[in-house]
Scaffold this motif. Structure first.
Motif, PDB file in Angstrom:
ATOM      1  N   SER A  55      62.912  45.684  24.176  1.00 45.56           N
ATOM      2  CA  SER A  55      61.702  45.123  24.778  1.00 45.56           C
ATOM      3  C   SER A  55      61.554  45.532  26.236  1.00 45.56           C
ATOM      4  CB  SER A  55      61.718  43.590  24.690  1.00 45.56           C
ATOM      5  OG  SER A  55      61.454  43.142  23.386  1.00 45.56           O
ATOM      6  N   VAL A  56      60.320  45.484  26.700  1.00 42.88           N
ATOM      7  CA  VAL A  56      60.039  45.715  28.116  1.00 42.88           C
ATOM      8  C   VAL A  56      59.213  44.530  28.622  1.00 42.88           C
ATOM      9  CG1 VAL A  56      57.922  47.040  27.641  1.00 42.88           C
ATOM     10  CG2 VAL A  56      59.129  47.343  29.820  1.00 42.88           C
ATOM     11  N   LEU A  57      59.584  44.040  29.781  1.00 44.34           N
ATOM     12  CA  LEU A  57      58.901  42.899  30.372  1.00 44.34           C
ATOM     13  C   LEU A  57      57.846  43.383  31.361  1.00 44.34           C
ATOM     14  CD1 LEU A  57      58.620  39.833  30.950  1.00 44.34           C
ATOM     15  CD2 LEU A  57      60.431  40.112  32.674  1.00 44.34           C
ATOM     16  N   ILE A  58      56.579  43.078  31.060  1.00 47.21           N
ATOM     17  CA  ILE A  58      55.502  43.390  31.981  1.00 47.21           C
ATOM     18  C   ILE A  58      55.671  42.493  33.213  1.00 47.21           C
ATOM     19  CG2 ILE A  58      52.991  43.267  32.305  1.00 47.21           C
ATOM     20  CD1 ILE A  58      53.957  45.576  30.558  1.00 47.21           C
ATOM     21  N   PRO A  59      55.394  42.985  34.428  1.00 49.79           N
ATOM     22  CA  PRO A  59      55.573  42.151  35.621  1.00 49.79           C
ATOM     23  C   PRO A  59      54.968  40.758  35.426  1.00 49.79           C
ATOM     24  CG  PRO A  59      54.970  44.370  36.280  1.00 49.79           C
ATOM     25  CD  PRO A  59      54.893  44.336  34.776  1.00 49.79           C
ATOM     26  N   PRO A  60      55.770  39.715  35.572  1.00 49.34           N
ATOM     27  CA  PRO A  60      55.283  38.356  35.319  1.00 49.34           C
ATOM     28  C   PRO A  60      54.066  38.000  36.164  1.00 49.34           C
ATOM     29  CG  PRO A  60      57.673  38.369  35.469  1.00 49.34           C
ATOM     30  CD  PRO A  60      57.211  39.733  35.901  1.00 49.34           C
ATOM     31  N   ASP A  61      53.106  37.376  35.527  1.00 43.07           N
ATOM     32  CA  ASP A  61      51.910  36.878  36.210  1.00 43.07           C
ATOM     33  C   ASP A  61      52.153  35.411  36.543  1.00 43.07           C
ATOM     34  OD1 ASP A  61      49.383  36.629  37.248  1.00 43.07           O
ATOM     35  OD2 ASP A  61      48.367  36.535  35.305  1.00 43.07           O
ATOM     36  N   VAL A  62      53.153  35.204  37.393  1.00 46.91           N
ATOM     37  CA  VAL A  62      53.609  33.857  37.728  1.00 46.91           C
ATOM     38  C   VAL A  62      53.495  33.645  39.234  1.00 46.91           C
ATOM     39  CG1 VAL A  62      55.587  32.286  37.755  1.00 46.91           C
ATOM     40  CG2 VAL A  62      55.165  33.741  35.753  1.00 46.91           C
ATOM     41  N   ARG A  76      53.022  31.341  47.851  1.00 48.73           N
ATOM     42  CA  ARG A  76      54.086  31.896  48.677  1.00 48.73           C
ATOM     43  C   ARG A  76      54.624  33.155  48.019  1.00 48.73           C
ATOM     44  NH1 ARG A  76      56.646  28.418  52.460  1.00 48.73           N
ATOM     45  NH2 ARG A  76      58.051  30.198  52.704  1.00 48.73           N
ATOM     46  N   ASP A  77      54.443  34.288  48.688  1.00 48.09           N
ATOM     47  CA  ASP A  77      54.910  35.557  48.135  1.00 48.09           C
ATOM     48  C   ASP A  77      56.425  35.607  48.032  1.00 48.09           C
ATOM     49  OD1 ASP A  77      52.373  36.506  47.809  1.00 48.09           O
ATOM     50  OD2 ASP A  77      52.393  37.861  49.536  1.00 48.09           O
ATOM     51  N   ASP A  78      57.118  35.061  49.043  1.00 50.57           N
ATOM     52  CA  ASP A  78      58.581  35.093  49.017  1.00 50.57           C
ATOM     53  C   ASP A  78      59.116  34.232  47.884  1.00 50.57           C
ATOM     54  OD1 ASP A  78      57.553  32.893  50.348  1.00 50.57           O
ATOM     55  OD2 ASP A  78      59.138  32.808  51.877  1.00 50.57           O
ATOM     56  N   TRP A  79      58.543  33.057  47.686  1.00 52.79           N
ATOM     57  CA  TRP A  79      58.958  32.200  46.585  1.00 52.79           C
ATOM     58  C   TRP A  79      58.626  32.853  45.246  1.00 52.79           C
ATOM     59  CZ3 TRP A  79      57.098  26.532  47.943  1.00 52.79           C
ATOM     60  CH2 TRP A  79      57.712  26.138  49.150  1.00 52.79           C
ATOM     61  N   THR A  80      57.424  33.434  45.160  1.00 52.65           N
ATOM     62  CA  THR A  80      56.996  34.066  43.913  1.00 52.65           C
ATOM     63  C   THR A  80      57.930  35.198  43.526  1.00 52.65           C
ATOM     64  OG1 THR A  80      54.668  33.480  44.249  1.00 52.65           O
ATOM     65  CG2 THR A  80      55.128  35.348  42.803  1.00 52.65           C
ATOM     66  N   ALA A  81      58.296  36.040  44.499  1.00 56.25           N
ATOM     67  CA  ALA A  81      59.197  37.157  44.225  1.00 56.25           C
ATOM     68  C   ALA A  81      60.541  36.653  43.705  1.00 56.25           C
ATOM     69  CB  ALA A  81      59.393  38.006  45.486  1.00 56.25           C
ATOM     70  N   ALA A  82      61.063  35.610  44.336  1.00 53.11           N
ATOM     71  CA  ALA A  82      62.353  35.050  43.904  1.00 53.11           C
ATOM     72  C   ALA A  82      62.234  34.454  42.510  1.00 53.11           C
ATOM     73  CB  ALA A  82      62.821  33.985  44.903  1.00 53.11           C
ATOM     74  N   GLY A  83      61.157  33.721  42.255  1.00 51.63           N
ATOM     75  CA  GLY A  83      60.972  33.110  40.944  1.00 51.63           C
ATOM     76  C   GLY A  83      60.854  34.136  39.839  1.00 51.63           C
ATOM     77  N   CYS A  84      60.091  35.213  40.090  1.00 51.43           N
ATOM     78  CA  CYS A  84      59.924  36.263  39.075  1.00 51.43           C
ATOM     79  C   CYS A  84      61.237  36.991  38.810  1.00 51.43           C
ATOM     80  CB  CYS A  84      58.837  37.245  39.515  1.00 51.43           C
ATOM     81  SG  CYS A  84      57.159  36.561  39.425  1.00 51.43           S
ATOM     82  N   ARG A  85      62.023  37.229  39.853  1.00 50.57           N
ATOM     83  CA  ARG A  85      63.340  37.856  39.665  1.00 50.57           C
ATOM     84  C   ARG A  85      64.234  36.982  38.790  1.00 50.57           C
ATOM     85  NH1 ARG A  85      63.011  39.140  45.218  1.00 50.57           N
ATOM     86  NH2 ARG A  85      64.350  37.340  45.695  1.00 50.57           N
ATOM     87  N   VAL A 168      54.729  37.190  30.565  1.00 48.06           N
ATOM     88  CA  VAL A 168      55.038  35.858  31.086  1.00 48.06           C
ATOM     89  C   VAL A 168      53.947  35.469  32.083  1.00 48.06           C
ATOM     90  CG1 VAL A 168      56.700  34.399  32.298  1.00 48.06           C
ATOM     91  CG2 VAL A 168      57.510  36.257  30.825  1.00 48.06           C
ATOM     92  N   SER A 169      53.406  34.276  31.921  1.00 45.34           N
ATOM     93  CA  SER A 169      52.332  33.803  32.792  1.00 45.34           C
ATOM     94  C   SER A 169      52.610  32.375  33.229  1.00 45.34           C
ATOM     95  CB  SER A 169      50.977  33.842  32.059  1.00 45.34           C
ATOM     96  OG  SER A 169      50.718  35.109  31.514  1.00 45.34           O
ATOM     97  N   GLY A 170      51.958  31.968  34.327  1.00 47.05           N
ATOM     98  CA  GLY A 170      52.037  30.568  34.711  1.00 47.05           C
ATOM     99  C   GLY A 170      52.181  30.341  36.202  1.00 47.05           C
ATOM    100  N   TYR A 171      52.595  29.142  36.538  1.00 47.47           N
ATOM    101  CA  TYR A 171      52.785  28.791  37.941  1.00 47.47           C
ATOM    102  C   TYR A 171      53.840  27.699  38.049  1.00 47.47           C
ATOM    103  CZ  TYR A 171      50.412  24.314  37.430  1.00 47.47           C
ATOM    104  OH  TYR A 171      50.086  23.033  37.040  1.00 47.47           O
ATOM    105  N   ASP A 172      54.385  27.576  39.253  1.00 50.37           N
ATOM    106  CA  ASP A 172      55.323  26.503  39.570  1.00 50.37           C
ATOM    107  C   ASP A 172      54.904  25.968  40.932  1.00 50.37           C
ATOM    108  OD1 ASP A 172      57.446  24.777  39.748  1.00 50.37           O
ATOM    109  OD2 ASP A 172      58.950  26.258  39.158  1.00 50.37           O
ATOM    110  N   ARG A 173      54.383  24.745  40.943  1.00 51.27           N
ATOM    111  CA  ARG A 173      53.883  24.148  42.180  1.00 51.27           C
ATOM    112  C   ARG A 173      54.916  23.204  42.754  1.00 51.27           C
ATOM    113  NH1 ARG A 173      49.305  19.674  42.348  1.00 51.27           N
ATOM    114  NH2 ARG A 173      51.196  18.411  42.218  1.00 51.27           N
ATOM    115  N   VAL A 174      55.246  23.416  44.034  1.00 53.31           N
ATOM    116  CA  VAL A 174      56.305  22.657  44.690  1.00 53.31           C
ATOM    117  C   VAL A 174      55.701  21.799  45.799  1.00 53.31           C
ATOM    118  CG1 VAL A 174      58.477  22.803  45.950  1.00 53.31           C
ATOM    119  CG2 VAL A 174      57.931  24.517  44.210  1.00 53.31           C
ATOM    120  N   ARG A 209      62.700  29.117  42.004  1.00 54.45           N
ATOM    121  CA  ARG A 209      63.471  29.820  43.037  1.00 54.45           C
ATOM    122  C   ARG A 209      64.970  29.696  42.772  1.00 54.45           C
ATOM    123  NH1 ARG A 209      61.517  26.968  48.318  1.00 54.45           N
ATOM    124  NH2 ARG A 209      61.462  25.217  46.830  1.00 54.45           N
ATOM    125  N   TYR A 210      65.333  28.742  41.946  1.00 55.83           N
ATOM    126  CA  TYR A 210      66.740  28.498  41.633  1.00 55.83           C
ATOM    127  C   TYR A 210      67.058  29.082  40.260  1.00 55.83           C
ATOM    128  CZ  TYR A 210      66.197  25.254  45.495  1.00 55.83           C
ATOM    129  OH  TYR A 210      65.937  24.707  46.722  1.00 55.83           O
TER     130      TYR A 210
END
Length: 230
Positions: A55-62, A76-85, A168-174, A209-210
């Protein structure tokens, strides 16, 4: 700070779209008394899933969002990058245990337009899948077989050395009061047929992020996949 200053309108529209979807889903689960966790599979899942091995994972739309004390929401771009990783690592580990390899996605200038196109197509299909999955009235549309496709992706998969694609799609609101997350995952075979779709909402635990939180989210999203595959 890694805060996005451009495209504010597009970001807010995306946030509003996800909150609207979450609102509909909350109404649905409140009416049914079920937990915010749903999954759907294609009628031929049991036979077609055997074609999924690389499988190949398309860049998450998260998006990782911060709810400010003022009530405003910012991405937050920094949070988003960490979450997607963290999501990618968690998905890779889970699939490895299921004997499926997650191929690295190297997007060169020639493939980039094709990736962008498939992402746009998936967003359209994604909206329809959500409507069927969380239809509060359980009408004819909700009862019909789960059959969705983004069109053939065989040629693109051949270029990527894969036989299936993961979205993968979605959001995480903190916020200081806690988190609200809504994440979903879909797996498509070479024909573009969505074989597996799962969505999970959460207000518990730490955010994406965790790594541990991402691992739990992925396990809950894919637990039906493992159970059906066995």
């Amino acid at each position: 700070m890694g805060i996005r200053h451009r495209g504010t309108i597009n970001i807010q529209n995306k946030i509003n779209r996800w909150f609207f979807c979450l609102f509909l889903i909350i109404i649905s689960v409140a009416a049914s008394g079920c937990a915010l966790s749903e999954r759907r599979v294609h009628p031929e899942f049991a036979t077609r899933i055997h074609g999924v091995a690389q499988s190949v994972l398309i860049p998450p739309d998260v998006a990782m969002l911060e709810l400010l004390p003022s009530g405003l929401i910012r991405q937050r771009d920094d949070w988003t990058a960490a979450g997607c990783r963290n999501l990618q690592k968690a998905i890779s580990t889970y699939l490895e245990n299921a004997k499926i390899t997650l191929q690295p996605l190297n997007i060169d200038p020639q493939i980039a337009p094709e990736i962008t196109e498939i992402q746009a197509l998936y967003r359209l299909v994604h909206k329809s899948m959500q409507q069927q999955t969380f239809n509060t009235h359980q009408d004819t549309q909700a009862r019909r077989p789960f059959e969705y496709s983004v069109g053939s992706i065989n040629a693109l998969l051949n270029k990527l050395g894969a036989d299936s694609m993961i979205f993968v799609s979605g959001y995480d609101r903190v916020s200081n009061a806690g988190r609200k997350a809504l994440i979903d995952i879909a797996i498509a075979d070479a024909s573009g047929t969505i074989l597996y779709y799962s969505v999970k909402g959460s207000i518990q635990g730490r955010d994406l992020r965790y790594p541990a939180s991402a691992n739990i989210m992925v396990q809950e999203l894919l637990t039906g996949f493992a159970r059906i595959q066995e």
